[in-house]
Design an enzyme around this catalytic site. Structure first.
Site, mmCIF file in Angstrom:
data_model
loop_
_atom_site.group_PDB
_atom_site.id
_atom_site.type_symbol
_atom_site.label_atom_id
_atom_site.label_comp_id
_atom_site.label_asym_id
_atom_site.label_seq_id
_atom_site.Cartn_x
_atom_site.Cartn_y
_atom_site.Cartn_z
ATOM 1 N N ASP A 204 -6.929 -8.246 4.248
ATOM 2 C CA ASP A 204 -6.126 -9.110 3.364
ATOM 3 C C ASP A 204 -5.615 -10.359 4.075
ATOM 4 O O ASP A 204 -4.994 -11.217 3.438
ATOM 5 C CB ASP A 204 -4.928 -8.320 2.812
ATOM 6 C CG ASP A 204 -5.375 -7.255 1.823
ATOM 7 O OD1 ASP A 204 -6.460 -7.409 1.230
ATOM 8 O OD2 ASP A 204 -4.642 -6.270 1.641
ATOM 9 N N SER B 4 0.836 -1.211 0.000
ATOM 10 C CA SER B 4 0.000 0.000 0.000
ATOM 11 C C SER B 4 0.868 1.257 0.000
ATOM 12 O O SER B 4 0.620 2.207 -0.749
ATOM 13 C CB SER B 4 -0.893 0.018 1.244
ATOM 14 O OG SER B 4 -1.802 -1.042 1.203
#
Ligand code: S3P
Length: 450
Positions: A327, A29
């Site tokens: 996730d 990210s």
């Protein structure tokens, strides 16, 4: 362009104690955001420890297509010569974001308020994922979108010529949507307001503040309200990317289920909006400890030590925690198989629209390996068999999904019989050194013949 060439079948067999240091790659990210925000700053941003996985490399290529100079200096050191907010040039080729939902969604947001047109595509997984969640808010800024039925890629975005700031409540818990709206808001005059009912990973907000944008965050009864003042001059930064907690999850979970293991993951990012898995594992009775807790570049980091944990029990994971471990549910379901009792995961509808339908993919593979799983639209329950009692023996489909592929490889490490996957090639999207790192700890993963 990352392509999925020939499938790489893999098999993971029961191994002895996993020992040593797991130097997992940089955070995915933060890596995407470093390249995109670096591209929108004026001058040179330097990035250390960038994740050099296919997803992030596709974002680097995309930034070049928008006229930004991006240089790989080797050893994880990169520089981005930013063109400033509103400075993107129109790409003369289709932008291929490969497997990356984060890449394509953030970039669509970032270009939506510039007077340029770009066409985006991806692999079979990305081209089946919903994009209306991005086009709905960017049309409010004045952009237009032309995609396939159901709002799928390939899709052309015509950026707004005179963008307007917007106020937008994100309808689902999604850091990608929040971030796309904030990045679009950068080139709109005035204040763009984003409201999220449930907090999701906040790297975009932290990094925008770091790059010098005016951004305020208020927690209200409606949720988290983020106000961004448009058209700032972003100042280039030097960024050290922490190691990815979502990648660390694999060696950590492997250590918990493998007898005698003791693994240290140094320097991992422990932003509270990302650390829900570790809270859950501790509740299950995992032997985890955090050493050297500190802050680096605006993100909390620590060294995480994981040891074999034979007494884990199933827990109920509260829906409010889902965003902070979204996730990690696939690998949690593997740990749950080795715990005693039921692990109940609710409020996880978003898992059905990731790189694959992750509930379906894991439930099918776990059942084939002798583990009982029940599932519904936004929940699933894994009934643990206890340590050492997972039969294994089956081949699972990875569905072009890196986290599904790695989760089944972890399953094989503690199962009675080896566990195989039809294709491990997607692993390089987020964890290109997975096989060598796990082998260095003592895992037995080999590439098998199809
Ligand atoms: C990400 C947000 C999450 C996550 C993805 C990375 C990000 O997706 O699953 O791997 O970097 O913003 P959603 O926003 O769809 O939840």
């Amino acid at each position: 362009m990352s392509g999925h060439g020939a499938p790489i079948p893999m098999t993971s067999s029961k191994c002895g104690a996993l020992k040593g240091m797991a130097e997992v790659p940089g955070d995915k990210s933060i890596s995407h955001r470093s390249l995109i925000l670096g591209a929108l700053a004026v001058g040179e941003t330097r990035i250390f420890g960038l994740l050099e996985g296919d997803d992030v490399l596709d974002t680097a290529r995309a930034m070049r297509a928008f006229g930004v100079e991006v240089t790989d200096h080797g050893g994880g050191e990169w520089s981005v010569n930013g063109v400033g907010v509103g400075g993107f040039a129109e790409p003369d080729q289709v932008i291929d974001c490969g497997n990356s939902g984060t890449g394509v969604r953030l970039i669509m947001g970032a270009m939506a308020t510039s007077p340029i047109t770009a066409t985006f595509t991806g692999d079979a997984s990305l081209n089946s994922r919903p994009m209306a969640r991005i086009t709905d808010p960017i049309v409010l800024f004045g952009a237009q979108s032309f995609g396939r039925k159901g709002g799928r890629l390939p899709m052309t975005i015509v950026g707004a010529v005179d963008p307007l700031p917007v106020s937008y409540t994100v309808p689902m818990p999604s850091a990608q949507v929040k971030s796309a709206v904030l990045l679009a808001g950068l080139n709109a005059p005035g204040k763009t307001v984003v409201i999220e009912r449930e907090a999701t990973r906040d790297h975009t907000e932290r990094m925008l503040a770091g790059f010098g944008a005016e951004i305020e965050i208020e927690n209200t009864d409606e949720g988290r309200v983020i106000r961004l003042t448009g058209q700032p001059e972003l100042k280039p930064q030097t960024i050290t990317v922490p190691r990815d907690p979502s990648s660390a999850a694999f060696p950590v979970c492997a250590a918990l289920i493998t007898e005698g293991s003791d693994v240290l993951v140094p320097n991992i990012g422990l932003n509270p909006t990302r650390a829900g898995l570790f809270t859950t594992l501790i509740e299950m009775g995992a032997n985890l400890s955090f050493e050297n807790e500190r802050s680096e570049g605006g993100e909390p980091v620590a060294d995480l030590r994981a040891r074999f944990s034979p007494d884990m029990k199933g827990v109920e994971v509260p829906p409010a925690r889902a965003a902070s471990m979204i996730d990690e549910y696939p690998v949690l379901s593997v740990v749950a198989a080795f715990a005693r009792g039921d692990t109940i995961m609710r409020g996880v509808r978003e898992l059905r629209v990731k790189e694959s339908d992750r509930i379906e993919a894991m439930a099918t593979g776990l059942r084939a390996n002798g583990v009982e799983v029940e599932d519904g639209p936004d929940w699933w329950i894994v009934t643990g068999k206890g340590p050492g009692h997972v039969p294994g023996g089956a081949t699972c489909a990875s569905h072009l999904d890196h986290r599904i592929a790695m989760s089944f490889m972890i399953l094989g490490m503690g199962s009675e019989k080896p566990v195989s996957i039809d294709d491990g090639s997607p692993i390089t999207t987020s964890f290109p050194v997975f096989e060598s790192l796990m082998a260095g700890l003592g895992a037995q993963i080999r590439r098998s013949n199809p």
